[in-house]
Design a protein around this motif. Structure first.
Motif, short mmCIF file in Angstrom:
data_model
loop_
_atom_site.label_atom_id
_atom_site.label_comp_id
_atom_site.label_asym_id
_atom_site.label_seq_id
_atom_site.Cartn_x
_atom_site.Cartn_y
_atom_site.Cartn_z
N LYS A 16 0.84 -1.21 0.00
CA LYS A 16 0.00 0.00 0.00
C LYS A 16 0.87 1.26 0.00
O LYS A 16 0.67 2.16 -0.80
CB LYS A 16 -0.91 -0.06 1.24
N MET A 17 1.87 1.28 0.89
CA MET A 17 2.74 2.45 0.99
C MET A 17 3.57 2.64 -0.28
O MET A 17 3.78 3.77 -0.72
CB MET A 17 3.67 2.32 2.20
N SER A 18 4.03 1.56 -0.87
CA SER A 18 4.84 1.65 -2.10
C SER A 18 4.05 2.27 -3.23
O SER A 18 4.53 3.17 -3.92
CB SER A 18 5.32 0.26 -2.53
N VAL A 19 2.83 1.77 -3.44
CA VAL A 19 2.01 2.25 -4.55
C VAL A 19 1.56 3.69 -4.31
O VAL A 19 1.69 4.55 -5.19
CB VAL A 19 0.80 1.32 -4.78
N GLU A 20 1.06 3.97 -3.11
CA GLU A 20 0.61 5.33 -2.81
C GLU A 20 1.77 6.32 -2.90
O GLU A 20 1.64 7.40 -3.47
CB GLU A 20 -0.03 5.39 -1.41
N GLY A 21 2.92 5.94 -2.36
CA GLY A 21 4.08 6.83 -2.37
C GLY A 21 4.56 7.13 -3.78
O GLY A 21 4.87 8.28 -4.11
N ALA A 22 4.61 6.10 -4.62
CA ALA A 22 5.07 6.29 -6.00
C ALA A 22 4.11 7.21 -6.76
O ALA A 22 4.55 8.10 -7.50
CB ALA A 22 5.18 4.94 -6.71
N LEU A 23 2.82 7.02 -6.56
CA LEU A 23 1.84 7.86 -7.27
C LEU A 23 1.88 9.29 -6.77
O LEU A 23 1.80 10.23 -7.56
CB LEU A 23 0.43 7.28 -7.10
N GLN A 24 2.02 9.48 -5.47
CA GLN A 24 2.00 10.83 -4.91
C GLN A 24 3.23 11.65 -5.29
O GLN A 24 3.21 12.86 -5.20
CB GLN A 24 1.81 10.77 -3.39
N LYS A 25 4.29 11.00 -5.76
CA LYS A 25 5.47 11.72 -6.23
C LYS A 25 5.26 12.32 -7.61
O LYS A 25 6.02 13.19 -8.03
CB LYS A 25 6.70 10.78 -6.27
N LEU A 26 4.25 11.85 -8.33
CA LEU A 26 4.00 12.36 -9.68
C LEU A 26 3.40 13.75 -9.61
O LEU A 26 2.48 14.00 -8.83
CB LEU A 26 3.02 11.44 -10.42
N ALA A 27 3.89 14.64 -10.46
CA ALA A 27 3.30 15.98 -10.56
C ALA A 27 1.87 15.83 -11.06
O ALA A 27 1.61 15.10 -12.01
CB ALA A 27 4.11 16.83 -11.53
N GLY A 28 0.94 16.49 -10.39
CA GLY A 28 -0.45 16.44 -10.80
C GLY A 28 -1.31 15.49 -10.00
O GLY A 28 -2.52 15.57 -10.04
N VAL A 29 -0.68 14.55 -9.25
CA VAL A 29 -1.45 13.63 -8.42
C VAL A 29 -1.65 14.28 -7.05
O VAL A 29 -0.69 14.63 -6.38
CB VAL A 29 -0.73 12.26 -8.26
N SER A 30 -2.92 14.46 -6.66
CA SER A 30 -3.19 15.09 -5.37
C SER A 30 -3.51 14.07 -4.29
O SER A 30 -3.34 14.36 -3.11
CB SER A 30 -4.31 16.11 -5.50
N ALA A 31 -3.97 12.88 -4.68
CA ALA A 31 -4.28 11.84 -3.69
C ALA A 31 -4.23 10.47 -4.34
O ALA A 31 -4.56 10.32 -5.52
CB ALA A 31 -5.65 12.08 -3.08
N ALA A 32 -3.79 9.49 -3.56
CA ALA A 32 -3.81 8.10 -4.01
C ALA A 32 -4.16 7.25 -2.80
O ALA A 32 -3.51 7.36 -1.76
CB ALA A 32 -2.44 7.69 -4.57
N GLU A 33 -5.20 6.44 -2.92
CA GLU A 33 -5.63 5.63 -1.79
C GLU A 33 -5.84 4.19 -2.24
O GLU A 33 -6.71 3.89 -3.05
CB GLU A 33 -6.92 6.19 -1.19
#
Length: 70
Positions: A16-33
């Motif tokens: 969960k932390m790996s996927v959310e963290g990787a997505l949240q590093k992308l410019a334009g992503v405000s939330a990933a759950e």
């Protein structure tokens, strides 16, 4: 904009932390759950800055398979 992606192979909090963290590093992503039980991740993003293909790539780089979009 929000999209839900099916992600196979996630089974624990580390996943969960790996996927959310990787997505949240992308410019334009405000939330990933991540929802481990459903095997999905809900992503809130600005589609003028990031697209679904880029999100799929970063999830796959973490070692998980992304199925077709819901």
């Amino acid at each position: 904009m929000e999209k839900t992606l099916n992600v196979q192979g996630m089974s624990c909090n580390h996943c969960k932390m790996s996927v959310e963290g990787a997505l949240q590093k992308l410019a334009g992503v405000s939330a990933a759950e991540v929802n481990l039980e459903a095997g999905s991740v809900a992503v809130t993003f600005d589609d003028s800055k990031v697209n679904v293909d880029t999100m799929k790539e970063v999830i796959e780089e973490q070692g998980y398979d992304v199925e077709a979009k819901i």
